[in-house]
Design a protein around this motif. Structure first.
Motif, mmCIF file in Angstrom:
data_model
loop_
_atom_site.group_PDB
_atom_site.id
_atom_site.type_symbol
_atom_site.label_atom_id
_atom_site.label_comp_id
_atom_site.label_asym_id
_atom_site.label_seq_id
_atom_site.Cartn_x
_atom_site.Cartn_y
_atom_site.Cartn_z
ATOM 1 N N LEU A 178 44.625 13.664 42.443
ATOM 2 C CA LEU A 178 44.337 12.229 42.395
ATOM 3 C C LEU A 178 43.189 11.946 43.345
ATOM 4 O O LEU A 178 43.034 12.629 44.359
ATOM 5 C CB LEU A 178 45.565 11.444 42.866
ATOM 6 N N TRP A 179 42.388 10.953 43.020
ATOM 7 C CA TRP A 179 41.282 10.579 43.903
ATOM 8 C C TRP A 179 41.529 9.154 44.383
ATOM 9 O O TRP A 179 41.531 8.212 43.593
ATOM 10 C CB TRP A 179 39.943 10.685 43.153
ATOM 11 N N HIS A 180 41.755 9.025 45.680
ATOM 12 C CA HIS A 180 42.022 7.727 46.301
ATOM 13 C C HIS A 180 40.786 6.836 46.129
ATOM 14 O O HIS A 180 39.717 7.162 46.651
ATOM 15 C CB HIS A 180 42.324 8.004 47.789
ATOM 16 N N ARG A 239 34.628 16.280 57.801
ATOM 17 C CA ARG A 239 35.641 15.680 56.919
ATOM 18 C C ARG A 239 35.015 15.273 55.590
ATOM 19 O O ARG A 239 33.812 15.002 55.526
ATOM 20 C CB ARG A 239 36.233 14.429 57.569
ATOM 21 N N LYS A 240 35.859 15.172 54.585
ATOM 22 C CA LYS A 240 35.325 14.895 53.253
ATOM 23 C C LYS A 240 35.022 13.399 53.083
ATOM 24 O O LYS A 240 35.898 12.556 53.284
ATOM 25 C CB LYS A 240 36.339 15.372 52.202
ATOM 26 N N ALA A 241 33.779 13.106 52.712
ATOM 27 C CA ALA A 241 33.370 11.716 52.486
ATOM 28 C C ALA A 241 33.151 11.440 51.003
ATOM 29 O O ALA A 241 32.981 10.286 50.603
ATOM 30 C CB ALA A 241 32.086 11.420 53.246
ATOM 31 N N SER A 254 41.113 2.539 35.315
ATOM 32 C CA SER A 254 41.904 3.718 35.642
ATOM 33 C C SER A 254 40.980 4.791 36.223
ATOM 34 O O SER A 254 41.144 5.227 37.355
ATOM 35 C CB SER A 254 42.617 4.203 34.385
ATOM 36 N N SER A 255 39.990 5.221 35.426
ATOM 37 C CA SER A 255 39.058 6.249 35.907
ATOM 38 C C SER A 255 37.714 6.040 35.210
ATOM 39 O O SER A 255 37.666 5.946 33.968
ATOM 40 C CB SER A 255 39.615 7.640 35.566
ATOM 41 N N THR A 256 36.641 5.989 35.974
ATOM 42 C CA THR A 256 35.316 5.810 35.361
ATOM 43 C C THR A 256 34.965 7.028 34.505
ATOM 44 O O THR A 256 34.269 6.902 33.500
ATOM 45 C CB THR A 256 34.223 5.583 36.432
ATOM 46 N N ASN A 257 35.447 8.219 34.903
ATOM 47 C CA ASN A 257 35.169 9.402 34.072
ATOM 48 C C ASN A 257 35.821 9.273 32.702
ATOM 49 O O ASN A 257 35.218 9.612 31.678
ATOM 50 C CB ASN A 257 35.687 10.680 34.757
ATOM 51 N N GLY A 294 30.952 12.447 37.443
ATOM 52 C CA GLY A 294 31.669 11.404 38.194
ATOM 53 C C GLY A 294 31.433 11.598 39.680
ATOM 54 O O GLY A 294 31.599 12.699 40.207
ATOM 55 N N VAL A 295 31.050 10.523 40.337
ATOM 56 C CA VAL A 295 30.788 10.588 41.778
ATOM 57 C C VAL A 295 31.752 9.649 42.500
ATOM 58 O O VAL A 295 31.910 8.487 42.117
ATOM 59 C CB VAL A 295 29.333 10.156 42.087
ATOM 60 N N GLY A 296 32.384 10.176 43.521
ATOM 61 C CA GLY A 296 33.244 9.356 44.379
ATOM 62 C C GLY A 296 32.740 9.466 45.803
ATOM 63 O O GLY A 296 32.633 10.567 46.341
ATOM 64 N N GLY A 348 42.015 7.378 39.579
ATOM 65 C CA GLY A 348 40.834 8.205 39.871
ATOM 66 C C GLY A 348 41.236 9.676 39.941
ATOM 67 O O GLY A 348 42.280 10.013 40.496
ATOM 68 N N ARG A 349 40.402 10.534 39.362
ATOM 69 C CA ARG A 349 40.736 11.963 39.314
ATOM 70 C C ARG A 349 39.741 12.789 40.114
ATOM 71 O O ARG A 349 38.543 12.546 40.079
ATOM 72 C CB ARG A 349 40.764 12.453 37.871
ATOM 73 N N GLY A 350 40.269 13.773 40.851
ATOM 74 C CA GLY A 350 39.423 14.701 41.584
ATOM 75 C C GLY A 350 39.429 16.055 40.901
ATOM 76 O O GLY A 350 40.022 16.222 39.824
ATOM 77 N N ARG A 351 38.763 17.032 41.502
ATOM 78 C CA ARG A 351 38.770 18.388 40.956
ATOM 79 C C ARG A 351 40.184 18.942 41.011
ATOM 80 O O ARG A 351 40.995 18.531 41.818
ATOM 81 C CB ARG A 351 37.830 19.279 41.766
ATOM 82 N N ARG A 352 40.443 19.922 40.161
ATOM 83 C CA ARG A 352 41.720 20.633 40.132
ATOM 84 C C ARG A 352 42.915 19.694 39.918
ATOM 85 O O ARG A 352 43.974 19.866 40.513
ATOM 86 C CB ARG A 352 41.922 21.426 41.420
ATOM 87 N N GLU A 408 37.307 -0.503 41.839
ATOM 88 C CA GLU A 408 38.554 0.144 42.222
ATOM 89 C C GLU A 408 39.063 0.970 41.047
ATOM 90 O O GLU A 408 38.929 0.528 39.912
ATOM 91 C CB GLU A 408 39.553 -0.986 42.529
ATOM 92 N N GLN A 409 39.612 2.157 41.319
ATOM 93 C CA GLN A 409 40.220 2.967 40.246
ATOM 94 C C GLN A 409 41.715 3.114 40.541
ATOM 95 O O GLN A 409 42.101 3.383 41.680
ATOM 96 C CB GLN A 409 39.601 4.355 40.198
ATOM 97 N N THR A 410 42.499 2.975 39.488
ATOM 98 C CA THR A 410 43.940 3.138 39.692
ATOM 99 C C THR A 410 44.390 4.560 39.351
ATOM 100 O O THR A 410 45.465 4.987 39.753
ATOM 101 C CB THR A 410 44.724 2.139 38.819
HETATM 102 C C1 BTN Z 1 36.532 15.928 44.034
HETATM 103 O O1 BTN Z 1 37.700 16.275 43.834
HETATM 104 O O2 BTN Z 1 35.938 16.236 45.065
HETATM 105 C C2 BTN Z 1 35.813 15.119 42.990
HETATM 106 C C3 BTN Z 1 36.124 13.648 43.104
HETATM 107 C C4 BTN Z 1 35.429 12.816 42.051
HETATM 108 C C5 BTN Z 1 35.918 11.382 42.039
HETATM 109 C C6 BTN Z 1 35.087 10.520 41.144
HETATM 110 S S1 BTN Z 1 35.319 8.795 41.457
HETATM 111 C C7 BTN Z 1 34.430 8.408 40.016
HETATM 112 C C8 BTN Z 1 34.836 9.389 38.951
HETATM 113 N N1 BTN Z 1 36.025 8.951 38.262
HETATM 114 C C9 BTN Z 1 37.061 9.750 38.483
HETATM 115 O O3 BTN Z 1 38.200 9.585 38.014
HETATM 116 N N2 BTN Z 1 36.693 10.757 39.271
HETATM 117 C C10 BTN Z 1 35.302 10.682 39.644
#
Ligand code: BTN
Length: 325
Positions: A125-127, A184-186, A90-93, A206-208, A118-122, A114-116
């Motif tokens: 969702l993190w693709h 663009r965001k990488a 689901s999420s490595t974090n 957590g790094v994506g 994945g979470r980003g800031r705020r 692969e994360q199902t």
């Molecule tokens: C952002 O919003 O810019 C931060 C994105 C961070 C994504 C990474 S992917 C690995 C780790 N696991 C998560 O669920 N989020 C972070």
């Protein structure tokens, strides 16, 4: 001890030339038939291994996987041990937080193909499809909760320095920790902590990073990019992970002692929003202005149109059209 498959992979990856079937079976303490069984399993996973009855086994090609057997030989420091690997998570974090809560040591890494969820800031969702680098590192910094703010800046700097070392390209940073290529965001960094008033129990960094990804969902297409789109080449994610962890380990212990000040120059050199007109959305409070500086404490210094200056600890920066990325 590592499982047999990983130890065999390590032997194949580090062998100079052919690996004798008899020697490796003796070293690993298993029969030659057992070695052969694992060689066939590795072939099914995409490893190209030549087998000769007289000479033994020769590794000819390694698939782009984050499997420990491939990652561990490329680790040179303490970060990345122990290494928890998942095909889908689901999420490595989230997993790293569970492990940290249960007492996992500093340097522990959780990685997933692969994360199902994945979470980003705020809370975004993190693709996170196959082909990206999704990992979380458990840290136990001996700093106060007030000093932890710059950790995410430090991590994002280590990521771009690692990319630069391996690929010779120089991604930008957008405050606080977005990794940018061609505007663009990488990639991005999500640091989560467990702390009391005076003490940090642990931090999960957590790094994506969009590495070998070429397609994005429609809503991200205009804003997202990847190392592969930028370089037009595939990158070995295992090697990239090794380089990023080594770079981060080198800077992290200095940051624990001296804070972010020694890293500020390198960070600011890569900042794409410095001296640019921006809009900053800080949890609904929106400011337009010019980015004047970033402080050693990590705050963004924004010059407002009325001549006043404000210092922001968080927020989403958008560089105004015509003012740069
Ligand atoms: C952002 O919003 O810019 C931060 C994105 C961070 C994504 C990474 S992917 C690995 C780790 N696991 C998560 O669920 N989020 C972070």
């Amino acid at each position: 001890m590592q499982p047999l498959r990983e130890r065999l992979m390590t032997r194949l990856l580090t062998a100079e030339g052919y690996l004798s079937g008899t020697e490796v079976s003796q070293d690993l303490g298993v029969s030659r038939e057992a070695v052969w069984k694992h060689i066939r399993a590795l072939r099914r996973e995409g490893f190209v291994i030549s087998a000769s009855p007289r000479k033994g086994y020769l590794l000819l090609d390694v698939p782009d996987v984050l499997h420990p057997g491939v990652v561990l030989p490329s680790l040179t420091g303490a970060f990345g041990r122990p290494y928890h690997y998942h095909g889908v998570l689901s999420s490595t974090n989230d997993r790293a937080k569970e492990l940290a809560h249960a007492g996992a040591v500093e340097g522990t890494v959780v990685a997933a193909e692969e994360q199902t969820g994945g979470r980003g800031r705020r809370g975004r969702l993190w693709h996170s499809p196959h082909g990206g680098l999704w990992f979380s590192l458990i840290l136990r910094p001996t700093v106060s909760p007030a000093e932890i703010h710059t950790l995410s800046l430090l991590v994002s700097l280590a990521v771009v320095q690692g990319v630069e070392e391996l690929l010779g390209i120089r991604p930008d940073l957008k405050w606080p920790n977005d990794i940018i290529l061609d505007g663009r965001k990488a990639g991005g960094v999500l640091v989560e902590i467990s702390a009391e008033a005076e003490q940090v129990h642990y931090a999960v960094a957590g790094v994506g990073l969009n590495v070998n990804i070429t397609f994005f969902p429609e809503e991200l297409e205009a804003f997202a990019t990847s190392l592969k789109i930028y370089t037009e080449k595939e990158t070995c994610r295992a090697r990239l992970l090794g380089v990023i962890l080594k770079t981060l380990e080198n800077s992290y212990f200095r940051w624990c002692r001296e804070g972010f000040a020694p890293f500020l120059k390198d960070y600011k050199e890569r900042l794409c929003c410095l001296e640019k007109e921006v809009v900053v959305d800080d949890a609904g409070r929106v400011f337009g202005g010019v980015v004047l500086d970033v402080e050693a404490g990590g705050r963004l210094v924004l010059g407002l149109p009325d001549g006043k200056t404000i210092h922001l600890s968080g927020g989403e920066v958008t560089v105004r059209e015509g003012s740069g990325p």
